[in-house]
Design an enzyme around this catalytic site. Structure first.
Site, PDB file in Angstrom:
ATOM      1  N   ASP A  78       9.355   6.334   5.832  1.00  0.00           N
ATOM      2  CA  ASP A  78      10.627   6.677   6.451  1.00  0.00           C
ATOM      3  C   ASP A  78      11.591   6.884   5.227  1.00  0.00           C
ATOM      4  OD1 ASP A  78      12.644   7.438   8.023  1.00  0.00           O
ATOM      5  OD2 ASP A  78      12.293   5.653   9.246  1.00  0.00           O
TER       6      ASP A  78
HETATM    7  C1  BGC Z   1      14.905   7.649  10.615  1.00  0.00           C
HETATM    8  C2  BGC Z   1      13.674   8.423  10.852  1.00  0.00           C
HETATM    9  C3  BGC Z   1      13.915   9.992  10.605  1.00  0.00           C
HETATM   10  C4  BGC Z   1      14.366  10.090   9.107  1.00  0.00           C
HETATM   11  C5  BGC Z   1      14.800  11.491   8.662  1.00  0.00           C
HETATM   12  C6  BGC Z   1      15.255   7.802   9.104  1.00  0.00           C
HETATM   13  O1  BGC Z   1      16.482   7.193   8.777  1.00  0.00           O
HETATM   14  O2  BGC Z   1      14.465   6.360  10.623  1.00  0.00           O
HETATM   15  O3  BGC Z   1      13.228   8.508  12.310  1.00  0.00           O
HETATM   16  O4  BGC Z   1      12.891  10.873  10.562  1.00  0.00           O
HETATM   17  O5  BGC Z   1      15.552   9.224   8.768  1.00  0.00           O
HETATM   18  O6  BGC Z   1      15.851  11.906   9.227  1.00  0.00           O
END
Ligand code: BGC
Length: 768
Positions: free
Chosen positions: A301
């Site tokens: 993530d």
């Molecule tokens: C979130 C994810 C997301 C990623 C990209 C993160 O902060 O937890 O769910 O896909 O950002 O935007």
């Protein structure tokens, strides 16, 4: 159907056969397809090996590096020079890049100017639509309509793919029982079975039947795993989940999505039982890749590799790189951790070259599977983009989905639907979420925050006032509009007077209250799930006029509103419904569509009941009467929720016959068939979600009081009846026992069928 696409770079024409029936008509071609699939995989593998053998270590690490494009959806991170990085092969993927021309330019640099010409992978969060915005995922879950959900994902992916994205960070399949957690809006709610079915529908919708079809995207199942159990509902907090609970409640939707062929997974931000998910070998290598045999690619993530250091579970980037790669994680989202640490970890002997190669293979395989090597511009065709985005039939689906998601919680005296020709002549529409000033509030964090970049024109969002006023006037009602307290605390003298007057002057008042779109989503946990900004007060003062008050709630999570619960005559939960908010509300409030949504999460009576979920346990001291001492309960509140999981009223009533079982004793290898006759007793056609639950009365470990095992959404005309049958085998009764074996054992079971998790018919059977 044949479709012709123009290649933006070479300007050559490509012809695709689109009809999936042609590609894989299930029975006739299954053998053929199986073989074709195997040879496709072998073909890809040999190409990957050929390419891998030419790559330098830096280029390999580059493929594992994902950087942020033109918007950021998380913490501040270092902004790379995209052009330089792509040219020197140190970037393998870009996320959240929305400028179409620029994507073409970057892809051209990747394939023409980098040494090996490896195409870029563009990823984006397509959470509830791309250009056409649908209801939030939790709302979609309330529809319990798998075909509808799959269709929504198909549309969203078709739009995103036409806009140059090839990978979506969806579906989110985190089970959560804590409405304080802002991200419940992105998931399917509290139940594992429903969540698993929805996970499959979403993967199918996103990926279609063939990843190389240029209208599909690679799915990314997130957040692996346990993130939805963040302690105290505080986002990014640690999670402590027993192995049994993990396997029984948290993992099944992930497993179902993996089995459905999801191409990628994403690590969670959470530390699970002490180990950050990104470096959690047990989760990734042992379970996901080992037990489930999943072959896809797993991305971190947002800087979650880097956050292993902040968690205090890694010393520095070298240590984090070694730990995350060794656990089985492949790509580094925006953290630059592998860039800094992977080579050092290799030099220090902490990891082997073969481990890096394996991660790179997974990235390259995905790029091949998406057809990016055959045609790097297949997602970047201007003509296709023009012809694909924002088609009118997508809006039709958005309207249908928003209406199908709405949950009718209360409807005293059948105040809804609004019917012409009766006593009601004048209707007052009141509230903070009535008109254009609230447009962003019918969307969510995922569409509000990045809306500007995606160039949302607020005019595309149909507000309640915009749709309801003409719809009600056309029915002969007189309608007044009273917007109050848009962005501020409600309850000023002016607001109160306006609300009271408008209600008093009308025969019915509809008050639109709720959360702001920006109140829900990531990093938007709350410690208080009460209806915010004093909005309950509006309901109270309006109801005190003795006129019937209908509350329409825009929400992203279960909320508590005890006063409104009592005072409002009707309550319709509309969630954040997306672009077609007003039209869908008009459909439901006027009875064109009978509400059929059912709660995917329990609605607590008060905040102290959290976490509250329908499939709890008996305990050694179950409470059987209110206030009973020495039993499991509260001194100051009942255990029962305000509205249970699976609950939702309709404009008609459905009756359920007693359950008929084809046998009361089930042997292994046999199938139990449980049938009920469901009848539409009213005078309106309506849909009902028939739900089947089971309780294992005695087992090796304590088992939930009820567990959802099946459901079917049926539509019945007035007076129509239908038999609904659920089939269960011993495998459906298996659970994780004390030795962590997944098996069923003989004993007594109860079976429940009904229109929600509490009001059910009951039958008993035995597993021999
Ligand atoms: C979130 C994810 C997301 C990623 C990209 C993160 O902060 O937890 O769910 O896909 O950002 O935007």
């Amino acid at each position: 159907m044949l479709s012709v696409f123009y290649h933006p770079y070479t300007n050559m024409r490509y012809v695709f056969v689109f009809n999936r029936f042609f590609l894989c008509a299930p029975l006739l071609f299954s053998v053929f397809c199986g073989q074709a699939q195997n040879s496709k995989v072998a073909n890809i593998d040999s190409k990957v090996e050929g390419l891998l053998s030419k790559m330098t270590l830096d280029e390999k690490i580059g493929q594992l590096n994902q950087v942020v494009g033109d918007i950021a959806t998380g913490t501040d991170v270092k902004r790379d020079n995209l052009i330089e990085g792509v040219r020197d092969g140190s970037i393998g993927s870009i996320l959240s890049h929305f400028n179409f021309e620029n994507k073409i330019k970057l892809q051209r640099i990747a394939v023409k100017e980098s040494r090996l010409g490896i195409p870029l992978l563009f990823g984006a969060d397509v959470i509830h639509g791309y250009k056409t915005i649908f209801p939030i995922p939790l709302a979609q879950a309330a529809s319990w309509d798998m075909d509808l959900i799959e269709r929504i994902e198909r549309i969203a992916s078709t739009e995103a793919a036409a806009d140059g994205q090839n990978w979506t960070f969806a579906p989110m399949v985190d089970i959560s029982r804590d409405p304080r957690w802002g991200r419940v809006m992105e998931g399917a709610g509290e139940d594992t079975y429903l969540g698993s079915r929805i996970a499959v529908a979403r993967v199918k919708g996103i990926q279609g039947s063939d990843l190389s079809d240029p209208t599909t995207l690679a799915a990314c199942v997130k957040h692996y795993a346990g993130y939805g159990f963040s302690e105290a509902g505080r986002d990014y907090n640690i999670t402590d989940i027993s192995e049994q609970r993990l396997r029984e409640t948290v993992l099944p939707p992930f497993q179902a999505a993996a089995k459905a062929g999801a191409a990628t997974f994403m690590n969670g931000f959470n530390a699970l039982n002490g180990t950050p998910a990104s470096m959690n070998k047990h989760l990734i290598t042992d379970i996901l890749r080992g037990e489930w045999g999943w072959k896809g690619m797993i991305v971190s993530d947002w800087n979650s590799f880097g956050e292993t250091i902040t968690h205090g579970a890694a010393e520095d980037e070298t240590d984090a790189s070694a730990k995350c790669l060794s656990a089985g994680s492949d790509m580094d989202m925006v953290g630059g951790v592998y860039q800094k640490g992977l080579k050092k970890a290799l030099d220090a002997g902490r990891i082997q070259q073969a481990q890096i190669d394996e991660a790179v293979r997974r990235v390259l395989r995905l790029k091949y599977a998406l057809g990016l090597f055959d045609d790097p511009f297949r997602y970047l065709n201007e003509r296709r983009r023009r012809e694909t985005l924002e088609q009118p039939d997508y809006r039709t689906a958005a309207r249908e989905a928003a209406a199908a998601s709405m949950v009718l919680l209360k409807n005293n005296n059948d105040v809804l639907p609004l019917q012409a020709g009766g006593k009601v002549k004048k209707i007052a529409l009141i509230g903070p979420y009535l008109d254009r000033r609230a447009t962003k509030d019918y969307l969510s964090f995922w569409t509000v925050c990045i809306g500007d970049v995606r160039a949302y024109d607020p005019g595309k969002i149909i507000t309640p006032a915009q749709a309801l006023k003409p719809a009600l006037e056309a029915m002969g009602f007189e309608v007044t509009l009273t917007p109050v307290c848009p962005d501020v605390e409600c309850g000023s003298e002016e607001d109160i007077i306006k609300t009271m007057q408008a209600t008093r002057d009308a025969d019915v008042a509809i008050i639109f209250v709720g959360e702001r779109g920006d109140d829900c989503g990531e990093s938007r946990s709350v410690s208080n799930i009460a209806l915010p900004r004093n909005q309950e007060h509006l309901i109270k003062v309006a109801a005190n006029t003795k006129k019937p008050v209908i509350m329409v709630l825009f929400n992203s999570r279960p909320m508590v509103f005890p006063v409104a619960k009592e005072k409002a005559e009707a309550i319709l939960m509309a969630w954040q419904p997306g672009f077609e908010t007003g039209n869908a509300l008009a459909d439901v409030l006027t009875g064109k569509v009978s509400p059929s949504g059912k709660l995917p999460m329990t609605m607590p009576l008060n905040m102290g009941q959290i976490p509250i979920y329908y499939n709890g346990y008996n305990t050694g001291r179950p409470r059987t009467a209110p206030g009973q001492m020495w039993t499991s309960g509260y001194l100051d509140a009942p255990n029962e929720p305000a509205w249970p999981f699976g609950f939702g009223l309709s404009y008609t009533t459905f009756s359920y016959s007693p359950i008929h079982l084809n046998k009361t004793s089930l042997q292994k290898g046999e199938t139990l068939e449980a049938t009920v006759l469901v009848t539409n007793k009213g005078n309106r056609a309506a849909s009902e979600v028939v739900q089947c639950y089971v309780r294992d009365l005695t087992a090796d470990v304590t088992r939930p009081l009820r567990e959802l095992k099946g459901f079917e959404k049926i539509k019945l005309a007035p007076g129509e009846y239908r038999n609904v049958t659920f089939k269960l085998t011993a495998a459906d009764l298996a659970y994780w026992n004390q030795d962590l074996q997944f098996k069923s054992d003989p004993g007594k079971f109860q079976l429940f069928i009904g229109g929600n998790s509490q009001d059910t018919q009951t039958a008993a059977f035995e597993l021999k």
